[in-house]
Design a protein around this motif. Structure first.
Motif, PDB file in Angstrom:
ATOM      1  N   VAL A  11      20.235 -51.543 -40.290  1.00 25.21           N
ATOM      2  CA  VAL A  11      21.110 -50.890 -39.318  1.00 25.21           C
ATOM      3  C   VAL A  11      20.270 -50.153 -38.273  1.00 25.21           C
ATOM      4  O   VAL A  11      20.469 -50.307 -37.059  1.00 25.21           O
ATOM      5  N   GLY A  12      19.279 -49.389 -38.760  1.00 28.08           N
ATOM      6  CA  GLY A  12      18.454 -48.581 -37.864  1.00 28.08           C
ATOM      7  C   GLY A  12      17.654 -49.419 -36.882  1.00 28.08           C
ATOM      8  O   GLY A  12      17.430 -49.019 -35.737  1.00 28.08           O
ATOM      9  N   LEU A  31      20.152 -50.164 -50.716  1.00 26.55           N
ATOM     10  CA  LEU A  31      20.751 -49.218 -49.769  1.00 26.55           C
ATOM     11  C   LEU A  31      19.753 -48.887 -48.657  1.00 26.55           C
ATOM     12  O   LEU A  31      20.095 -48.900 -47.473  1.00 26.55           O
ATOM     13  N   LEU A  32      18.504 -48.635 -49.075  1.00 23.48           N
ATOM     14  CA  LEU A  32      17.462 -48.324 -48.097  1.00 23.48           C
ATOM     15  C   LEU A  32      17.286 -49.505 -47.136  1.00 23.48           C
ATOM     16  O   LEU A  32      17.190 -49.328 -45.918  1.00 23.48           O
ATOM     17  N   TRP A  66      25.909 -53.537 -41.663  1.00 30.67           N
ATOM     18  CA  TRP A  66      26.040 -53.074 -43.052  1.00 30.67           C
ATOM     19  C   TRP A  66      26.706 -54.160 -43.905  1.00 30.67           C
ATOM     20  O   TRP A  66      26.356 -54.358 -45.063  1.00 30.67           O
ATOM     21  N   PRO A 108      29.764 -45.781 -47.419  1.00 29.21           N
ATOM     22  CA  PRO A 108      29.243 -45.375 -46.097  1.00 29.21           C
ATOM     23  C   PRO A 108      30.091 -45.908 -44.948  1.00 29.21           C
ATOM     24  O   PRO A 108      30.414 -45.176 -44.009  1.00 29.21           O
ATOM     25  N   SER A 156      19.464 -51.721 -46.255  1.00 29.05           N
ATOM     26  CA  SER A 156      20.590 -51.760 -45.319  1.00 29.05           C
ATOM     27  C   SER A 156      20.430 -50.708 -44.228  1.00 29.05           C
ATOM     28  O   SER A 156      20.743 -50.965 -43.059  1.00 29.05           O
ATOM     29  N   VAL A 157      19.947 -49.528 -44.626  1.00 29.15           N
ATOM     30  CA  VAL A 157      19.704 -48.474 -43.639  1.00 29.15           C
ATOM     31  C   VAL A 157      18.655 -48.952 -42.627  1.00 29.15           C
ATOM     32  O   VAL A 157      18.798 -48.763 -41.413  1.00 29.15           O
ATOM     33  N   PHE A 179      27.056 -50.845 -36.549  1.00 30.87           N
ATOM     34  CA  PHE A 179      26.807 -50.324 -37.890  1.00 30.87           C
ATOM     35  C   PHE A 179      27.638 -51.090 -38.920  1.00 30.87           C
ATOM     36  O   PHE A 179      27.119 -51.568 -39.932  1.00 30.87           O
TER      37      PHE A 179
END
Lengths: 269, 287
Positions: A73-74, A66-67, A201, A247, A69-70, A197
């Motif tokens: 995206v970021g 998850l991190l 994702w 999300p 993917s964040v 996003f």
């Protein structure tokens, strides 16, 4: 009466599109005593339990994915929007040699099938020393023909007077871009942000090709990995898959009007 | 013009142009070059002339993959070109709550293909909902294991791919429908045209440009089917779901035949450009 029939039809079709997700949700929440599959289907979990969510959380390094993917995206979304805007501005508002050529070249990338580019792009990324790195996953995603196309339309629609006023005040192009164009294009920027996003994702093939080290997987690859582990319980897989889409579904629900409007704008252009 | 030097526009476009050069032009040239080489990643590439293309002609697996991709193309046509037009007509009505239905139909578009593939594995399960419906309706005597059946696996994947993207195509059509002047329908209704006639005589002809867009995108989508294959069947059973997209990936990254895989990719690329141009010609001539 006709109207009631219309709603029955609309709801039945909605069930076709939402049903598979509901089945997944139900499987992920069912207690171990309740069969996942049965004739007739037994959809309501009695009682709903979070055991499988916890199980999925530890069966693979779920928080890590998850991190990741964040991070993807970021690191992708703001820069892809900026790169698109920078390129779209002169294409829309400045006159220069090669303008049409540049625009056509970039548009042509829309018609390049991803699978065809997979191998040569992987080899290029390897030669640049970016195989199995975050940079290798992120950088090719920063060029978006869709983004440039949509922003070019938006910038072209900004009233001339505002730009001329800024010019006579002695603003140079970068200031006009930053203080006039970008604020005027805010709705389009938001749409591109949401689309970016969603696409980052969900990205699957490119990370699959670039990454060897599973610690760098984005969540979609993590789910495929979980599905591929023999002996993964069907409830655990269902729970893990459901968490992975929350999300994106939440963002979509909140922003749905913008997403659907944005699509319409893109098609009209 | 004050504040603008001749190079200003190019400076703005520079980041995009650099990315275009590195991640599109360079790989495209590499792909063309590799098509004439043998390259297994370990030893240096070796020039083999047209060998890869000759090999392709005699490679029965390549032809299986081609056939499957063509079947994908045909199978997705009703799902992505025809059905979404009907859906769009349906959700173009002015009804309270219609936005919610549009959103629900669009939901599979925003979720990842991996999640969609997993969800459908539950639907396709031997004891799953689909078998329950079909046996209950008397259409099947026995539950089928769709993804393990050489006949049913490909239609099952086509269904999943179509289901996932249908909402997207619906929105393309919806954008088109909203450009149609509603007085046309009023006039037709006054003349006593049925709903079916209005669809055929007014909607479809006016939607030709959007149908052309949908067909082009459907071809691109069909030819690129990969993730569903990767997650659900890995090309099996017995190559029944081996598509060109999956074959290229598998040749390159499982068998390390990078040259051969590039050659297959190049052929696919040329075919797709040809199909897009043909489609453009035909629809241009009609409208």
């Amino acid at each position: 009466m006709r109207r009631a029939g219309m709603y029955v039809l609309l709801t039945a079709i909605a069930l076709v599109f939402v049903g598979p997700f509901l089945i997944l949700l139900s499987a992920g929440l069912k207690p171990s005593g309740q069969a996942v599959f049965s004739f007739p289907p037994d959809i309501i979990p009695r009682p709903p339990v979070l055991d499988w969510v916890k199980e999925a959380w530890t069966a693979i390094p779920y928080p890590r994915y998850l991190l990741n993917s964040v991070i993807y995206v970021g690191a992708t979304v703001p820069f892809y929007v900026l790169v698109s805007a920078l390129c779209a501005y002169p294409l829309a508002r400045l006159r220069f040699r090669g303008r049409n050529l540049i625009f056509l070249a970039i548009l042509s990338t829309m018609f390049l099938p991803g699978e065809v580019m997979l191998i040569p792009r992987f080899l290029v990324v390897s030669q640049l020393g970016m195989a199995d790195t975050f940079a290798g996953v992120i950088l090719p995603g920063l060029l978006s023909a869709f983004g440039i196309f949509l922003l070019r339309q938006t910038f072209a629609g900004v009233p001339r007077e505002i730009v001329d006023a800024a010019r006579t005040d002695g603003c140079h192009e970068l200031r006009i871009f930053w203080h006039v164009m970008l604020p005027a294009a805010r709705p389009t920027l938001a749409i591109l942000g949401i689309f970016g996003f969603i696409s980052v994702w969900n990205s699957f093939i490119w990370p699959l090709v670039v990454l060897k080290d599973s610690a760098k997987y984005p969540i979609a690859l993590g789910i495929a990995y979980l599905a591929g582990i023999t002996g993964t319980d069907v409830r655990t897989l269902a729970a893990g898959t459901i968490i992975s889409i929350i999300p994106v579904v939440v963002v979509f629900m909140i922003m749905q009007r913008h997403v659907l409007e944005g699509m319409r704008g893109a098609v009209k252009g | 013009m004050p504040g603008q030097r001749w190079y200003t526009p190019y400076l703005f476009a520079l980041p995009a142009l650099a990315l275009f050069g590195v991640f599109f032009v360079w790989p495209a040239l590499t792909a063309i070059q590799l098509s004439f080489m043998e390259y297994d990643v370990v030893s240096p590439p070796e020039f083999v002339g047209l060998d890869n293309f000759v090999k392709m002609v005699g490679d029965s697996t390549f032809w299986t993959a081609t056939l499957n991709s063509v079947l994908f193309l045909i199978g997705l046509f009703p799902l992505l070109v025809v059905a979404p037009l009907l859906l769009a007509v349906l959700v173009n009505q002015k009804l309270p709550g219609i936005r919610t239905f549009r959103m629900l139909y669009y939901l599979p578009v925003v979720t990842s293909m991996v999640a969609v593939a997993v969800a459908w594995e539950y639907v396709f399960h031997q004891q799953g909902v689909l078998n329950w419906i079909l046996t209950g309706a008397g259409l099947l005597d026995q539950p089928i294991q769709y993804l393990l059946d050489p006949f049913w696996a490909l239609p099952a994947l086509i269904l999943v791919e179509g289901w996932k993207s249908m909402g997207f195509y619906m929105m393309i059509y919806l954008a088109g429908l909203q450009t149609i002047d509603s007085s046309l329908y009023e006039a037709a209704r006054v003349d006593g045209a049925s709903a079916w006639q209005r669809l055929w005589r007014i909607t479809v002809p006016l939607m030709i440009p959007y149908i052309a867009v949908a067909i082009t995108m459907e071809m691109l989508d069909a030819m690129q089917a990969f993730t569903s294959v990767y997650v659900m069947t890995r090309g099996g059973p017995q190559d029944a779901t081996l598509t060109l997209g999956y074959y290229i990936w598998s040749a390159g990254f499982e068998h390390y035949a990078m040259g051969y895989a590039s050659a297959v990719g190049l052929v696919l690329w040329v075919v797709m450009i040809a199909m897009a141009m043909l489609n453009y010609r035909i629809t241009k001539g009609r409208s």
